[in-house]
Motif scaffolding. Structure first.
Motif, PDB file in Angstrom:
ATOM      1  N   ASP A  78      -5.073   5.456   7.602  1.00  0.00           N
ATOM      2  CA  ASP A  78      -5.645   6.672   7.035  1.00  0.00           C
ATOM      3  C   ASP A  78      -7.109   6.518   6.570  1.00  0.00           C
ATOM      4  OD1 ASP A  78      -5.554   5.094   4.611  1.00  0.00           O
ATOM      5  OD2 ASP A  78      -3.873   6.263   3.632  1.00  0.00           O
TER       6      ASP A  78
ATOM      7  N   GLN B 244       3.011  -8.144  -5.181  1.00  0.00           N
ATOM      8  CA  GLN B 244       2.243  -6.580  -4.824  1.00  0.00           C
ATOM      9  C   GLN B 244       0.848  -6.948  -4.374  1.00  0.00           C
ATOM     10  OE1 GLN B 244       4.568  -4.035  -7.856  1.00  0.00           O
ATOM     11  NE2 GLN B 244       3.057  -2.741  -6.924  1.00  0.00           N
ATOM     12  N   SER B 245       0.382  -7.875  -3.679  1.00  0.00           N
ATOM     13  CA  SER B 245      -1.137  -8.001  -3.095  1.00  0.00           C
ATOM     14  C   SER B 245      -0.904  -7.287  -1.786  1.00  0.00           C
ATOM     15  CB  SER B 245      -1.168  -9.489  -2.830  1.00  0.00           C
ATOM     16  OG  SER B 245      -2.398  -9.667  -2.133  1.00  0.00           O
ATOM     17  N   ILE B 246      -2.075  -6.602  -1.287  1.00  0.00           N
ATOM     18  CA  ILE B 246      -2.172  -6.246  -0.148  1.00  0.00           C
ATOM     19  C   ILE B 246      -3.154  -7.339   0.745  1.00  0.00           C
ATOM     20  CG2 ILE B 246      -2.715  -3.802  -0.836  1.00  0.00           C
ATOM     21  CD1 ILE B 246      -5.703  -4.215  -0.453  1.00  0.00           C
TER      22      ILE B 246
ATOM     23  N   GLY C  78       0.898  -1.075  -0.124  1.00  0.00           N
ATOM     24  CA  GLY C  78       0.042  -0.070   0.041  1.00  0.00           C
ATOM     25  C   GLY C  78       0.911   1.323  -0.180  1.00  0.00           C
ATOM     26  N   HIS C  79       0.199   2.387  -0.125  1.00  0.00           N
ATOM     27  CA  HIS C  79       0.968   3.498   0.119  1.00  0.00           C
ATOM     28  C   HIS C  79       1.904   3.630   1.183  1.00  0.00           C
ATOM     29  CE1 HIS C  79       0.961   7.917   2.038  1.00  0.00           C
ATOM     30  NE2 HIS C  79       1.892   7.897   0.908  1.00  0.00           N
ATOM     31  N   PHE C  80       1.420   3.279   2.322  1.00  0.00           N
ATOM     32  CA  PHE C  80       2.265   3.195   3.829  1.00  0.00           C
ATOM     33  C   PHE C  80       3.442   2.504   3.435  1.00  0.00           C
ATOM     34  CE2 PHE C  80       2.630  -0.826   5.735  1.00  0.00           C
ATOM     35  CZ  PHE C  80       1.577  -1.488   5.039  1.00  0.00           C
TER      36      PHE C  80
ATOM     37  N   GLY D 112      -1.461  -1.361   6.340  1.00  0.00           N
ATOM     38  CA  GLY D 112      -2.507  -0.390   5.970  1.00  0.00           C
ATOM     39  C   GLY D 112      -3.837  -0.706   6.474  1.00  0.00           C
ATOM     40  N   ASP D 113      -4.764  -0.011   6.641  1.00  0.00           N
ATOM     41  CA  ASP D 113      -5.985  -0.099   7.130  1.00  0.00           C
ATOM     42  C   ASP D 113      -6.772  -1.291   6.215  1.00  0.00           C
ATOM     43  OD1 ASP D 113      -5.638   2.281   6.383  1.00  0.00           O
ATOM     44  OD2 ASP D 113      -8.020   2.251   5.876  1.00  0.00           O
ATOM     45  N   GLY D 114      -6.402  -0.965   5.000  1.00  0.00           N
ATOM     46  CA  GLY D 114      -7.002  -1.798   4.005  1.00  0.00           C
ATOM     47  C   GLY D 114      -6.372  -3.302   4.041  1.00  0.00           C
ATOM     48  N   GLY D 115      -5.267  -3.423   4.278  1.00  0.00           N
ATOM     49  CA  GLY D 115      -4.712  -4.629   4.106  1.00  0.00           C
ATOM     50  C   GLY D 115      -4.950  -5.295   5.408  1.00  0.00           C
TER      51      GLY D 115
ATOM     52  N   ALA E 272      -8.621   4.871   4.557  1.00  0.00           N
ATOM     53  CA  ALA E 272      -8.738   4.903   2.780  1.00  0.00           C
ATOM     54  C   ALA E 272      -7.737   3.664   2.164  1.00  0.00           C
ATOM     55  CB  ALA E 272      -8.302   6.480   2.456  1.00  0.00           C
ATOM     56  N   TYR E 273      -7.931   3.556   0.927  1.00  0.00           N
ATOM     57  CA  TYR E 273      -6.907   2.873   0.243  1.00  0.00           C
ATOM     58  C   TYR E 273      -5.997   4.064  -0.332  1.00  0.00           C
ATOM     59  CZ  TYR E 273      -9.439  -1.613  -0.068  1.00  0.00           C
ATOM     60  OH  TYR E 273      -9.991  -2.965   0.069  1.00  0.00           O
ATOM     61  N   GLY E 274      -5.235   4.454   0.481  1.00  0.00           N
ATOM     62  CA  GLY E 274      -4.383   5.518   0.218  1.00  0.00           C
ATOM     63  C   GLY E 274      -3.709   5.579  -1.154  1.00  0.00           C
ATOM     64  N   ALA E 275      -3.185   4.316  -1.440  1.00  0.00           N
ATOM     65  CA  ALA E 275      -2.493   4.301  -2.786  1.00  0.00           C
ATOM     66  C   ALA E 275      -3.290   4.584  -3.931  1.00  0.00           C
ATOM     67  CB  ALA E 275      -1.927   2.815  -3.007  1.00  0.00           C
ATOM     68  N   GLU E 276      -4.539   4.310  -3.763  1.00  0.00           N
ATOM     69  CA  GLU E 276      -5.568   4.769  -4.766  1.00  0.00           C
ATOM     70  C   GLU E 276      -5.908   6.142  -4.815  1.00  0.00           C
ATOM     71  OE1 GLU E 276      -5.311   2.586  -6.716  1.00  0.00           O
ATOM     72  OE2 GLU E 276      -5.211   0.522  -5.508  1.00  0.00           O
TER      73      GLU E 276
HETATM   74  C1  LIG Z   1      -5.192  -8.032  -3.326  1.00  0.00           C
HETATM   75  C2  LIG Z   1      -5.037  -6.742  -3.903  1.00  0.00           C
HETATM   76  N1  LIG Z   1      -6.244  -6.012  -4.127  1.00  0.00           N
HETATM   77  C3  LIG Z   1      -6.262  -4.968  -4.429  1.00  0.00           C
HETATM   78  C4  LIG Z   1      -4.951  -4.251  -4.658  1.00  0.00           C
HETATM   79  C5  LIG Z   1      -4.494  -2.747  -5.148  1.00  0.00           C
HETATM   80  N2  LIG Z   1      -4.147  -1.937  -4.136  1.00  0.00           N
HETATM   81  C6  LIG Z   1      -2.823  -1.634  -4.288  1.00  0.00           C
HETATM   82  S1  LIG Z   1      -2.678  -0.600  -2.853  1.00  0.00           S
HETATM   83  C7  LIG Z   1      -4.139  -0.521  -2.169  1.00  0.00           C
HETATM   84  C8  LIG Z   1      -4.750   0.251  -1.102  1.00  0.00           C
HETATM   85  C9  LIG Z   1      -4.302  -0.568   0.252  1.00  0.00           C
HETATM   86  O1  LIG Z   1      -4.961   0.158   1.229  1.00  0.00           O
HETATM   87  P1  LIG Z   1      -4.239   0.281   2.591  1.00  0.00           P
HETATM   88  O2  LIG Z   1      -3.899  -1.197   3.044  1.00  0.00           O
HETATM   89  O3  LIG Z   1      -5.064   0.969   3.573  1.00  0.00           O
HETATM   90  O4  LIG Z   1      -2.663   1.022   2.490  1.00  0.00           O
HETATM   91  P2  LIG Z   1      -2.633   2.473   2.056  1.00  0.00           P
HETATM   92  O5  LIG Z   1      -2.450   2.624   0.704  1.00  0.00           O
HETATM   93  O6  LIG Z   1      -3.810   3.307   2.571  1.00  0.00           O
HETATM   94  O7  LIG Z   1      -1.302   2.927   2.649  1.00  0.00           O
HETATM   95  C10 LIG Z   1      -4.964  -1.513  -3.019  1.00  0.00           C
HETATM   96  C11 LIG Z   1      -6.475  -1.745  -3.136  1.00  0.00           C
HETATM   97  C12 LIG Z   1      -3.801  -5.138  -4.317  1.00  0.00           C
HETATM   98  N3  LIG Z   1      -2.498  -4.678  -4.549  1.00  0.00           N
HETATM   99  N4  LIG Z   1      -3.750  -6.367  -3.708  1.00  0.00           N
END
Ligand SMILES: Cc1ncc(C[n+]2csc(CCOP(=O)(O)OP(=O)(O)O)c2C)c(N)n1
Length: 544
Positions: free
Chosen positions: A463, A409-411, A384-386, A435-438, A465-469
């Motif tokens: 954050d 590059q999977s979250i 992710g972004h973080f 990240g909060d998404g991961g 959010a899906y910060g990277a997006e």
């Molecule tokens: C399994 C999977 N789904 C979707 C993505 C696309 N993706 C890359 S970064 C990201 C956002 C991750 O959000 P978070 O974990 O909160 O970290 P942040 O980017 O906010 O730091 C997504 C959805 C991915 N890399 N892997």
């Protein structure tokens, strides 16, 4: 003599091969083999999702150097493990994935699926237990391939074969030491000539160098050539402690590292594939620099950018061959360079704190964590972004102290790979940075973490959010409300799962982590609320 089934012989043979820990999710198709392995002395760590179990085995293997073992049910148990299996294959993790399989004749079984095809599609090898008579040999062969080929191997166990009588496991042969090809004499001579002509060489070591155990040989090569030492993100920690190590090359490179790498006239890449991430889209390699790439895999050579000399060889063996050939370089390692490197980490780089409204600047959070946590640590990082902040700001003692599941590059892989690492290295504090998404994608394993009472720290860079997006599409003027979420109370989720939880909005809130470090009597999750507005420079660059 006691009569055994093939399933039992699988378990016993694995125990005889020295398996101490296995991860998995139990179903009828892997129950007997796993139970037998456990009864024969291996610990079984039950995950809550096969996607977590495979990552645990991967993280375990990465930090211990042992073959990771994961056991799953056939069909859906196996498909649930696919993303983690792909990560392990791309990261070249030696791993055995034990899976049940529908009997060959059960053509219409719900569980039917070409498991071998799926495994090989993602880069794993596929093996099978063929009969009771061959069960022990089948296991030993799969094990050997995982070690020698440095990759995950699926061992499918058809249900009908599992029930066949099988001879007691013969004392299983340990896998031979992997074959390590050294560079040819001609290649050594060619590289030696380039080294002799270079004034400012840099060595960039990647995961291949880590897998080859090339740290000492490359440091000696640095000594002989006067090279600056750097790693790819995947090789982070390989040169920890060296006064000539500038850290990571690529987007995560500190300004000093970037300056020194870009000023080099010879790049010596060992087990590093020089991706756009490692070279900052080529910007870190001067147009006039010569590039040497050393890799055991011929198809990795020149795969991401042209190289002047492509050497097929193991990173450690090739570095030693160069030293044996008496290579000498004229890179200058003087006090001024040492001082520049010593003062050139990200932690030394001034920045304006972007924290606001009860949310921290992720850099400030990371620097505080680095100061708080003991040096003997394993840092596991999700995607992710973080994900740049932990490798940029948190020191690690060696490459085994860094688990970076970025090969696919999977979250969502970071929490479970951290759990595996924590089990493999109880002597170190494991901190999983998510990240909060991961974190939400890996939620089932929060229960595993709590149930196993692992003294592990989980830090959610939250954050909301899906910060990277957000940082990808926001600057393009596109709407990003679909990837911004409401606040998640991770501390409450942790407590519900049976772990301790803490919400941190300021660095002072981390004092509780200091108290927890004194006792470490179970897991602690820190929901670190960070500002959604600050975008890391490396990501900004990547999305331009
Ligand atoms: C399994 C999977 N789904 C979707 C993505 C696309 N993706 C890359 S970064 C990201 C956002 C991750 O959000 P978070 O974990 O909160 O970290 P942040 O980017 O906010 O730091 C997504 C959805 C991915 N890399 N892997």
């Amino acid at each position: 003599m006691e009569s055994l089934t093939a399933a039992e012989v699988v378990g016993r043979t694995l125990a005889a091969l020295g398996v101490r820990d296995a991860f998995g999710v139990l179903g009828s198709g892997n129950y007997m083999a796993t139970q037998t392995l456990h009864a024969a002395g291996a610990a079984f760590h039950h995950a809550r999702h096969e996607g977590g179990a495979i990552c645990m085995a991967d993280g375990y293997a990465r930090v211990s150097g042992r073959v990771g073992v994961c056991s799953v049910h056939q069909g859906p148990g196996f498909t649930n493990a696919m993303t983690g299996l792909t990560e392990a294959a791309k990261a070249r993790t030696p791993l055995l994935l034990l899976a049940g399989e529908a009997p060959a004749a059960a053509l219409r079984s719900n569980f039917r699926l070409d498991q071998a095809a799926l495994a090989t599609t993602v880069g794993a090898a596929a093996e099978r237990v063929h009969s009771g008579a061959s069960a022990a040999d089948d296991v030993a062969r799969a094990w050997r391939r995982a070690q020698v080929e440095r990759r995950p191997v699926l061992l499918s166990m058809p249900l009908d074969v599992q029930a066949q009588p099988a001879p007691e496991a013969a004392p299983a042969a340990q896998a031979p030491a992997p074959h390590v090809p050294a560079a040819s004499p001609a290649a050594v001579a060619e590289v030696a000539a380039l080294i002799a002509a270079a004034r400012r060489p840099v060595i960039i070591a990647g995961r291949g160098a880590v897998l080859a155990g090339a740290g000492a040989a490359l440091e000696a090569l640095g000594e002989a050539t006067g090279a600056v030492l750097a790693t790819s993100a995947m090789g982070h920690g390989l040169f920890a402690g060296s006064p000539w190590a500038v850290g990571i090359s690529g987007g995560f490179a500190s300004p000093v590292a970037a300056r020194l790498i870009a000023a080099s006239d010879l790049v010596l890449a060992f087990g590093a594939s020089l991706t756009r991430w490692t070279t900052r889209d080529g910007a870190l390699i001067d147009a006039g620099a010569r590039v040497v790439q050393v890799d055991v895999e011929p198809d990795a050579l020149g795969a991401h950018r042209p190289v002047d000399v492509a050497v097929v060889g193991d990173a450690a063996a090739t570095a030693r061959a160069l030293l044996d050939a008496g290579v000498q370089g004229s890179g200058v390692r003087d006090d001024a360079l040492a001082a520049e490197i010593a003062a050139g980490s990200w932690r030394d780089d001034p920045y304006e704190d972007a924290g606001a409204d009860g949310r921290m600047d992720p850099r400030t959070l990371s620097i505080a964590l680095d100061g708080l946590l003991p040096p003997e640590r394993t840092v596991a990082v999700d995607s992710g972004h973080f994900m740049g902040f932990p490798p940029m700001y948190l020191r690690v003692p060696d490459p085994a102290g860094f688990v970076f599941t970025q090969a696919f590059q999977s979250i969502g892989l970071g929490l479970a790979s951290g759990i595996g690492a924590a089990i493999a290295r109880p002597d170190r504090l494991t901190v999983a940075c998510l990240g909060d998404g991961g974190a939400l994608m890996a939620l089932p394993e929060l229960e595993t973490l709590a149930r196993l009472r692992l003294p592990m720290l989980v830090v959610v860079y939250d954050d909301a959010a899906y910060g990277a997006e957000v940082h990808h599409f926001g600057p393009q003027g596109r709407p990003v409300e679909l990837v911004r979420f409401g606040d998640t109370d991770f501390a409450a989720l942790a407590r519900a799962a049976g772990a301790e939880g803490l919400t941190a909005r300021t660095v002072e809130d981390l004092d509780t982590v200091g108290e927890w470090l004194e006792r470490r009597d179970g897991p602690l999750l820190v929901d670190a609320k960070i500002t959604p507005d600050f975008c890391a420079e490396w990501l900004e660059e990547a999305f331009k």
